[in-house]
Design an enzyme around this catalytic site. Structure first.
Site, short mmCIF file in Angstrom:
data_model
loop_
_atom_site.label_atom_id
_atom_site.label_comp_id
_atom_site.label_asym_id
_atom_site.label_seq_id
_atom_site.Cartn_x
_atom_site.Cartn_y
_atom_site.Cartn_z
N ARG A 133 86.90 11.84 61.81
CA ARG A 133 87.83 11.04 61.01
C ARG A 133 88.18 9.72 61.70
O ARG A 133 89.31 9.24 61.61
CB ARG A 133 89.10 11.83 60.67
CG ARG A 133 89.12 12.20 59.17
CD ARG A 133 90.40 12.89 58.75
NE ARG A 133 90.18 14.32 58.65
CZ ARG A 133 91.04 15.23 59.07
NH1 ARG A 133 92.17 14.90 59.63
NH2 ARG A 133 90.77 16.50 58.93
N ARG A 152 93.04 7.06 57.92
CA ARG A 152 94.32 6.43 57.55
C ARG A 152 95.14 5.95 58.74
O ARG A 152 96.14 5.26 58.57
CB ARG A 152 95.15 7.40 56.70
CG ARG A 152 94.63 7.52 55.27
CD ARG A 152 95.41 8.54 54.47
NE ARG A 152 95.16 9.90 54.95
CZ ARG A 152 95.92 10.96 54.65
NH1 ARG A 152 96.99 10.81 53.90
NH2 ARG A 152 95.62 12.15 55.11
N ARG A 173 91.74 0.96 51.06
CA ARG A 173 91.81 2.10 50.13
C ARG A 173 92.97 1.99 49.14
O ARG A 173 93.03 2.76 48.19
CB ARG A 173 91.96 3.40 50.94
CG ARG A 173 90.72 3.85 51.69
CD ARG A 173 89.88 4.83 50.89
NE ARG A 173 90.66 5.98 50.44
CZ ARG A 173 91.04 6.18 49.20
NH1 ARG A 173 90.75 5.32 48.26
NH2 ARG A 173 91.75 7.26 48.87
N ASP A 193 82.78 12.73 51.94
CA ASP A 193 83.60 13.93 51.92
C ASP A 193 82.71 15.15 51.71
O ASP A 193 81.68 15.05 51.04
CB ASP A 193 84.63 13.84 50.78
CG ASP A 193 85.72 14.90 50.93
OD1 ASP A 193 85.57 15.99 50.34
OD2 ASP A 193 86.70 14.65 51.66
N TYR A 200 86.63 26.48 49.24
CA TYR A 200 87.29 25.45 48.41
C TYR A 200 87.07 25.70 46.92
O TYR A 200 87.97 25.55 46.10
CB TYR A 200 86.75 24.06 48.76
CG TYR A 200 87.48 23.37 49.89
CD1 TYR A 200 88.80 22.94 49.73
CD2 TYR A 200 86.84 23.11 51.10
CE1 TYR A 200 89.47 22.28 50.77
CE2 TYR A 200 87.51 22.46 52.14
CZ TYR A 200 88.82 22.05 51.96
OH TYR A 200 89.47 21.40 52.97
#
Length: 367
Positions: free
Chosen positions: A37, A41, A50, A86, A164
């Protein structure tokens, strides 16, 4: 640059191959480092790029993915980049709807509930049609990265994706997905096989597009016990590596592969004999113990606790030094034991990278 005319060939020459050499167990002048990552962010420029945009729309834009992949390289001397994407693009390619809901994370409005729901999935997936946007992003990024560092492609592993798809999003217990393993073992294996087939084609497509290494994320290994892991995860992880490598070999290609089974320390010996060159580790494993248990069969990657980045910079430097002494500097790629968190200070990420480079060069000089 017209993105449709950008072809996966004539890439700029690679200038820093430390990551690839370490993955293969060769000597390097310094220990290579990258962060899971690292395009995230915690970077103000990432948040700016974004802002106001749908997450999966961003994933489907090769230009946006390329820009986000390159942002951390402009700030830090990382030794590898990982394409911005992703793991849930694979269930999407199989026909499932996945949305990124603010404050909640990835959400499947219609998760798989019973074995008959498998009929809703596309069994034969044309990865070029469904996931071509990832391949275009990889090709564009390989050109724009100008050979500075290698580019890593990745996928989620079958069990993690299955979890998921049944849970409908993140979960603490994964009890809905685990219920399948105990109540519907045959349907579970059918779904895992379907996922494996798509993943193999997806990874091969990433290499054709220009990926120079591949990482398989088994993020939910920790909710399985050793018996279930050996039944529902490990065979598929091995199958992926074996099939990808066999196909690449036919084409005369050799791309190092990394397996990262978070909280799967009970399976370390098995993972080190699964056809992957590198085993990624989370922070719950002692470096010396990991070396001992893997017996020099593989390179290791990891494993500083991401929360150590909240420490003062001097403390980060000490933690890194201890980590390097534990792993040794050969056959080792420094990383965190999980991804960077959004509230982390970029300056502390820089201190981590610098500490890895500085301390590893010093250790190598003393040899």
């Amino acid at each position: 640059m017209n993105k449709d005319l950008i072809l996966p060939k004539d890439f700029p020459k690679l200038q820093n191959d430390a990551f690839l050499r370490a993955a293969r167990g060769e000597e390097t002048q310094h220990v290579p480092v990258w962060c899971m990552r690292q395009a995230g962010r915690y970077l103000p420029e990432f948040r700016q790029s974004r802002a106001g945009k749908d997450f999966f729309e961003t994933c489907q834009s090769p230009e946006a993915c390329c820009e986000l992949t390159l942002q951390p390289l402009r700030r830090f001397p990382f030794d590898a980049a990982i394409i911005f994407s992703d793991i849930l693009v694979v269930p999407q390619a199989m026909g499932m709807d996945v949305q990124m809901v603010a404050g909640k994370g990835p959400t499947f409005p219609e998760p798989l509930k019973e074995p008959e729901d498998l009929q809703r999935l596309q069994t034969k997936v044309d990865v070029n049609k469904e996931l071509g946007y990832v391949f275009k992003a990889i090709t564009l990024t390989r050109h724009k990265i100008e050979g500075k560092v290698p580019l890593i492609g990745f996928t989620g592993a079958p069990w993690t994706l299955m979890s998921y798809m049944i849970e409908g999003g993140g979960s603490n217990t994964h009890s809905k997905a685990k219920r399948w393993l105990y109540q519907h073992p045959e349907a579970s294996h059918m779904l895992l096989r379907m996922l494996t087939d798509v993943i193999v084609e997806y990874l091969l497509g990433q290499v054709s597009a220009g990926a120079q290494a591949l990482q398989v994320f088994e993020s939910h290994a920790g909710v399985l016990g050793p018996v279930e892991f050996k039944d529902f995860s490990l065979p598929y992880l091995r199958d992926i590596a074996r099939r990808v490598k066999d196909k690449l070999k036919e084409a005369g290609q050799d791309v190092p592969m990394i397996v990262f089974a978070k909280d799967g320390h009970y399976a370390l010996e098995d993972l080190s004999q699964s056809h992957y060159e590198v085993v990624g580790l989370d922070w719950t494993i002692d470096p010396r113990s990991a070396r001992e248990r893997t017996g020099g069969k593989v390179s290791l990657q990891g494993n500083m606790d991401p929360c150590a980045l909240y420490a003062p910079k001097e403390r980060i430097s000490d933690i890194v030094k201890n980590m390097l002494e534990g792993f040794g500097t050969r056959g080792y790629i420094a990383n965190l034991g999980h991804g960077l968190y959004p509230d982390m200070d970029p300056e502390h990420v820089g201190a981590f990278v610098e500490a890895v480079h500085t301390h590893s060069r010093q250790i190598n000089k003393q040899k």
